[in-house]
Design an enzyme around this catalytic site. Structure first.
Site, PDB file in Angstrom:
ATOM      1  N   PRO A   2       0.720  -1.231  -0.037  1.00  0.00           N
ATOM      2  CA  PRO A   2       0.010   0.078   0.074  1.00  0.00           C
ATOM      3  C   PRO A   2       0.831   1.227   0.078  1.00  0.00           C
ATOM      4  O   PRO A   2       1.979   1.379   0.536  1.00  0.00           O
ATOM      5  CB  PRO A   2      -0.834  -0.102   1.335  1.00  0.00           C
ATOM      6  CG  PRO A   2      -0.353  -1.482   1.889  1.00  0.00           C
ATOM      7  CD  PRO A   2       0.772  -1.829   1.204  1.00  0.00           C
ATOM      8  N   GLU A   3       0.294   1.933  -0.782  1.00  0.00           N
ATOM      9  CA  GLU A   3       0.894   3.516  -0.658  1.00  0.00           C
ATOM     10  C   GLU A   3       0.188   4.434   0.365  1.00  0.00           C
ATOM     11  O   GLU A   3      -0.875   4.066   0.782  1.00  0.00           O
ATOM     12  CB  GLU A   3       0.848   4.373  -2.168  1.00  0.00           C
ATOM     13  CG  GLU A   3       1.148   3.243  -3.223  1.00  0.00           C
ATOM     14  CD  GLU A   3       2.802   3.444  -3.585  1.00  0.00           C
ATOM     15  OE1 GLU A   3       3.399   4.348  -3.322  1.00  0.00           O
ATOM     16  OE2 GLU A   3       3.289   2.573  -4.173  1.00  0.00           O
ATOM     17  N   LYS A  51       2.179   5.320   6.292  1.00  0.00           N
ATOM     18  CA  LYS A  51       1.444   4.086   6.102  1.00  0.00           C
ATOM     19  C   LYS A  51       0.914   3.524   7.586  1.00  0.00           C
ATOM     20  O   LYS A  51       0.656   2.460   7.372  1.00  0.00           O
ATOM     21  CB  LYS A  51       2.482   3.099   5.196  1.00  0.00           C
ATOM     22  CG  LYS A  51       2.522   3.673   3.969  1.00  0.00           C
ATOM     23  CD  LYS A  51       3.224   2.624   3.066  1.00  0.00           C
ATOM     24  CE  LYS A  51       4.563   3.430   2.468  1.00  0.00           C
ATOM     25  NZ  LYS A  51       5.296   2.044   1.815  1.00  0.00           N
ATOM     26  N   ARG A 250      11.592  -4.846  -3.677  1.00  0.00           N
ATOM     27  CA  ARG A 250      11.250  -3.689  -4.499  1.00  0.00           C
ATOM     28  C   ARG A 250      11.675  -3.977  -5.811  1.00  0.00           C
ATOM     29  O   ARG A 250      13.011  -3.722  -6.086  1.00  0.00           O
ATOM     30  CB  ARG A 250      11.809  -2.514  -3.736  1.00  0.00           C
ATOM     31  CG  ARG A 250      10.961  -2.082  -2.999  1.00  0.00           C
ATOM     32  CD  ARG A 250      11.294  -2.062  -1.465  1.00  0.00           C
ATOM     33  NE  ARG A 250       9.996  -1.471  -0.527  1.00  0.00           N
ATOM     34  CZ  ARG A 250      10.153  -0.818   0.492  1.00  0.00           C
ATOM     35  NH1 ARG A 250      11.571  -0.708   0.912  1.00  0.00           N
ATOM     36  NH2 ARG A 250       9.174  -0.317   1.423  1.00  0.00           N
TER      37      ARG A 250
END
Ligand code: ZN
Length: 263
Positions: A2-3, A51, A250
């Site tokens: 999630p961003e 977040k 990532r």
């Protein structure tokens, strides 16, 4: 992953469903909170910080949750079928007369004194979507490690809070910088950070995350998850490669022509 805008929207929905109402049932399915029962206490507020989500309950408690890679909160009306995953993935349930808030796969579920919130979120840099947003401070923090790859530095929530991998790769493309460029070499860091904030602001009320301005399916992003496809600007083939801590998987995407390699 999630961003910040996803968590912001989750927080707003949670706030709308829970704030100002008494809890009629709580169920904490994490060992250290297994005996806690907050039935009868009011939720006063739900806020996001980067977040992290802070659910303030009663006069003195805050439920701190973090989504990490895979967690989420789902809201249901009583009688709705729960769709967030198998029951054993539920970590916490908060219920009032109208709503059931179900937290799935949350790796962080902590109950704090209100005055200890800073222990959970005090390390965070300025929140791109928060009331404390401070562009100069975010740029200053990024600048303290001028040799660090900008793609890594943007994900470090101690620098600024709210950017995940999607906005990282998209904002690097929009700025024309390689994700591997050292922070100190980026020509206009305030502009890069301002673009990131703008993207999060534009998307915060929407479930989709559109960076191109084109809401048609398959047109949402410039380079994110578009490896092997032509760049929307120059036609070069978009590339992908791992960057940073492999534990977080990532993967960076970039256009080798629009974002030339550093040095
Ligand atoms: Zn290109």
């Amino acid at each position: 992953m999630p961003e910040g805008d996803t968590v912001w929207l989750a927080g707003r929905r949670m706030h709308d469903a829970l704030a100002g109402r008494d809890l009629t049932r709580t169920d904490f399915r994490v060992p250290k909170l297994a005996t806690v029962d907050l039935t009868g206490q009011p939720v006063t507020e739900v806020v996001s910080r980067g977040k992290h989500l802070l659910t303030r309950i009663g006069t003195d408690l805050t439920l701190h949750t973090h989504f990490m890679m895979d967690g989420s909160w789902h809201l249901y009306r009583h009688g709705d079928r729960w769709r967030g995953g198998p029951g054993h993935q539920i970590r916490v349930l908060l219920e009032n007369r109208d709503w059931q808030a179900v937290g799935y796969r949350l790796p962080v579920v902590d109950l704090l004194r209100r005055s200890d919130e800073s222990e959970a979120v005090g390390h965070l840099g300025p929140d791109l979507l928060g009331p404390d947003w401070d562009l100069d401070e975010a740029v200053r923090r990024l600048g303290t490690q001028p040799e660090r790859a900008v793609g890594d530095a943007l994900l470090d929530q101690r620098n600024l809070a709210g950017i995940g991998n999607l906005y990282k790769v998209e904002v690097c493309f929009l700025q024309g910088v390689s994700p591997w460029a050292p922070v100190g070499s980026v020509a206009d860091l305030p502009r890069l950070v301002s673009r990131a904030k703008l993207l999060l602001e534009r998307n915060k009320n929407e479930p989709q995350q559109v960076t191109t301005g084109d809401t048609r399916r398959g047109h949402h992003h410039w380079v994110y998850r578009r490896d092997g496809q032509p760049c929307r600007r120059c036609g070069s083939t978009i590339r992908k490669e791992g960057q940073g801590d492999p534990a977080y998987e990532r993967v960076t995407f970039w256009c080798p022509h629009c974002q030339p390699a550093p040095g």
